[in-house]
Design a protein around this motif. Structure first.
Motif, PDB file in Angstrom:
ATOM      1  N   TYR A 299       0.844  -1.194   0.000  1.00  0.00           N
ATOM      2  CA  TYR A 299       0.000   0.000   0.000  1.00  0.00           C
ATOM      3  C   TYR A 299       0.887   1.255   0.000  1.00  0.00           C
ATOM      4  CZ  TYR A 299      -3.280   3.490   1.838  1.00  0.00           C
ATOM      5  OH  TYR A 299      -4.042   4.618   2.043  1.00  0.00           O
ATOM      6  N   MET A 300       1.853   1.279   0.890  1.00  0.00           N
ATOM      7  CA  MET A 300       2.739   2.441   1.010  1.00  0.00           C
ATOM      8  C   MET A 300       3.596   2.631  -0.246  1.00  0.00           C
ATOM      9  SD  MET A 300       3.568   2.187   5.109  1.00  0.00           S
ATOM     10  CE  MET A 300       5.235   2.602   4.878  1.00  0.00           C
ATOM     11  N   GLU A 301       3.995   1.537  -0.862  1.00  0.00           N
ATOM     12  CA  GLU A 301       4.802   1.624  -2.082  1.00  0.00           C
ATOM     13  C   GLU A 301       4.003   2.196  -3.254  1.00  0.00           C
ATOM     14  OE1 GLU A 301       7.574  -2.286  -1.071  1.00  0.00           O
ATOM     15  OE2 GLU A 301       5.813  -2.490  -2.360  1.00  0.00           O
TER      16      GLU A 301
ATOM     17  N   ALA B 113       1.667   7.065  -6.447  1.00  0.00           N
ATOM     18  CA  ALA B 113       1.211   7.090  -7.843  1.00  0.00           C
ATOM     19  C   ALA B 113      -0.269   7.449  -7.944  1.00  0.00           C
ATOM     20  CB  ALA B 113       1.484   5.737  -8.513  1.00  0.00           C
ATOM     21  N   THR B 114      -1.061   7.133  -6.918  1.00  0.00           N
ATOM     22  CA  THR B 114      -2.487   7.481  -6.959  1.00  0.00           C
ATOM     23  C   THR B 114      -2.712   8.955  -6.652  1.00  0.00           C
ATOM     24  OG1 THR B 114      -3.054   7.012  -4.624  1.00  0.00           O
ATOM     25  CG2 THR B 114      -3.074   5.140  -6.168  1.00  0.00           C
ATOM     26  N   LEU B 115      -1.775   9.584  -5.956  1.00  0.00           N
ATOM     27  CA  LEU B 115      -1.903  10.998  -5.591  1.00  0.00           C
ATOM     28  C   LEU B 115      -1.547  11.926  -6.744  1.00  0.00           C
ATOM     29  CD1 LEU B 115      -0.175  10.878  -2.102  1.00  0.00           C
ATOM     30  CD2 LEU B 115      -2.634  11.052  -2.534  1.00  0.00           C
ATOM     31  N   GLU B 116      -0.549  11.541  -7.518  1.00  0.00           N
ATOM     32  CA  GLU B 116       0.014  12.423  -8.548  1.00  0.00           C
ATOM     33  C   GLU B 116      -1.016  13.017  -9.505  1.00  0.00           C
ATOM     34  OE1 GLU B 116       3.206  10.139 -10.251  1.00  0.00           O
ATOM     35  OE2 GLU B 116       4.333  10.182  -8.367  1.00  0.00           O
ATOM     36  N   PRO B 117      -1.966  12.245 -10.039  1.00  0.00           N
ATOM     37  CA  PRO B 117      -2.931  12.837 -10.984  1.00  0.00           C
ATOM     38  C   PRO B 117      -3.833  13.909 -10.354  1.00  0.00           C
ATOM     39  CG  PRO B 117      -2.949  10.445 -11.153  1.00  0.00           C
ATOM     40  CD  PRO B 117      -2.128  10.797  -9.937  1.00  0.00           C
ATOM     41  N   PHE B 118      -3.898  13.947  -9.037  1.00  0.00           N
ATOM     42  CA  PHE B 118      -4.795  14.871  -8.337  1.00  0.00           C
ATOM     43  C   PHE B 118      -4.032  15.961  -7.590  1.00  0.00           C
ATOM     44  CE2 PHE B 118      -6.669  10.700  -8.797  1.00  0.00           C
ATOM     45  CZ  PHE B 118      -7.792  11.013  -9.546  1.00  0.00           C
TER      46      PHE B 118
ATOM     47  N   LEU C 243      -6.297   0.046  -3.917  1.00  0.00           N
ATOM     48  CA  LEU C 243      -5.323  -0.114  -2.825  1.00  0.00           C
ATOM     49  C   LEU C 243      -5.954  -0.219  -1.445  1.00  0.00           C
ATOM     50  CD1 LEU C 243      -2.494   2.439  -3.655  1.00  0.00           C
ATOM     51  CD2 LEU C 243      -2.620   0.010  -4.186  1.00  0.00           C
ATOM     52  N   VAL C 244      -7.117   0.357  -1.261  1.00  0.00           N
ATOM     53  CA  VAL C 244      -7.713   0.472   0.071  1.00  0.00           C
ATOM     54  C   VAL C 244      -7.739  -0.849   0.844  1.00  0.00           C
ATOM     55  CG1 VAL C 244      -9.863   1.018   1.297  1.00  0.00           C
ATOM     56  CG2 VAL C 244      -8.992   2.559  -0.457  1.00  0.00           C
ATOM     57  N   PRO C 245      -8.145  -1.974   0.249  1.00  0.00           N
ATOM     58  CA  PRO C 245      -8.173  -3.224   1.028  1.00  0.00           C
ATOM     59  C   PRO C 245      -6.813  -3.646   1.579  1.00  0.00           C
ATOM     60  CG  PRO C 245      -9.462  -3.467  -0.976  1.00  0.00           C
ATOM     61  CD  PRO C 245      -8.725  -2.155  -1.085  1.00  0.00           C
ATOM     62  N   LEU C 246      -5.741  -3.255   0.911  1.00  0.00           N
ATOM     63  CA  LEU C 246      -4.410  -3.596   1.427  1.00  0.00           C
ATOM     64  C   LEU C 246      -4.203  -2.991   2.813  1.00  0.00           C
ATOM     65  CD1 LEU C 246      -2.272  -2.995  -1.788  1.00  0.00           C
ATOM     66  CD2 LEU C 246      -2.977  -5.203  -0.833  1.00  0.00           C
ATOM     67  N   ARG C 247      -4.772  -1.809   3.036  1.00  0.00           N
ATOM     68  CA  ARG C 247      -4.664  -1.140   4.336  1.00  0.00           C
ATOM     69  C   ARG C 247      -5.756  -1.605   5.291  1.00  0.00           C
ATOM     70  NH1 ARG C 247      -7.614   2.848   5.767  1.00  0.00           N
ATOM     71  NH2 ARG C 247      -8.004   3.607   3.667  1.00  0.00           N
ATOM     72  N   THR C 248      -6.998  -1.605   4.831  1.00  0.00           N
ATOM     73  CA  THR C 248      -8.119  -1.835   5.747  1.00  0.00           C
ATOM     74  C   THR C 248      -8.201  -3.263   6.284  1.00  0.00           C
ATOM     75  OG1 THR C 248      -9.650  -2.211   3.899  1.00  0.00           O
ATOM     76  CG2 THR C 248      -9.492   0.038   4.775  1.00  0.00           C
ATOM     77  N   ARG C 249      -7.619  -4.217   5.582  1.00  0.00           N
ATOM     78  CA  ARG C 249      -7.609  -5.593   6.103  1.00  0.00           C
ATOM     79  C   ARG C 249      -6.722  -5.739   7.332  1.00  0.00           C
ATOM     80  NH1 ARG C 249      -7.602  -7.685   0.321  1.00  0.00           N
ATOM     81  NH2 ARG C 249      -5.354  -7.452   0.421  1.00  0.00           N
TER      82      ARG C 249
END
Length: 117
Positions: free
Chosen positions: A21-23, A27-32, A77-83
């Motif tokens: 998730y951290m890695e 990349a998900t932030l850059e477009p925004f 990515l969210v499930p990688l963290r929330t699990r």
């Protein structure tokens, strides 16, 4: 006006999913236009209790923050963290340049002084 995603994440045991998730999150932030301001850095509790870590991400505006949160790339990515980690996450607008809390206090005082209806 700058907007923020703020997370209060509870302590969790290390797990490969969290590392992935951290890695991948940058990349998900850059477009925004998102960028980390705080990421699990040391904090000092001055009042109350605060177990866990703080993450703070800045965006150009609330629309970009919402679009990042709902983007397919981030939702994947969210499930990688929330699990493996519990937490509270909010999106919030910042204040405009030149914000003065005394102006807000004056409006509050005016409201308090108004006759009850």
């Amino acid at each position: 006006m700058t907007a923020y995603a703020i997370a209060h994440l509870r302590p969790a045991a290390p797990h490969p999913d969290i590392a992935e998730y951290m890695e991948r999150i940058s990349a998900t932030l850059e477009p925004f236009g998102g960028r980390f301001l705080v990421h699990a850095t040391r904090h000092e509790v001055l009042e109350g209790a605060w177990a866990g870590d703080v993450v703070m991400i800045a965006f150009p505006g609330i629309t970009e923050a919402r679009n990042w949160w709902g983007s397919p790339a981030y939702r994947e990515l969210v499930p990688l963290r929330t699990r493996h980690m519990e937490g509270d996450i909010i999106l919030i607008d910042g204040v405009p340049d030149g914000y003065d809390p005394a102006v807000t206090a004056a409006a509050l005082r005016k409201e308090l002084e108004a006759p009850a209806r």
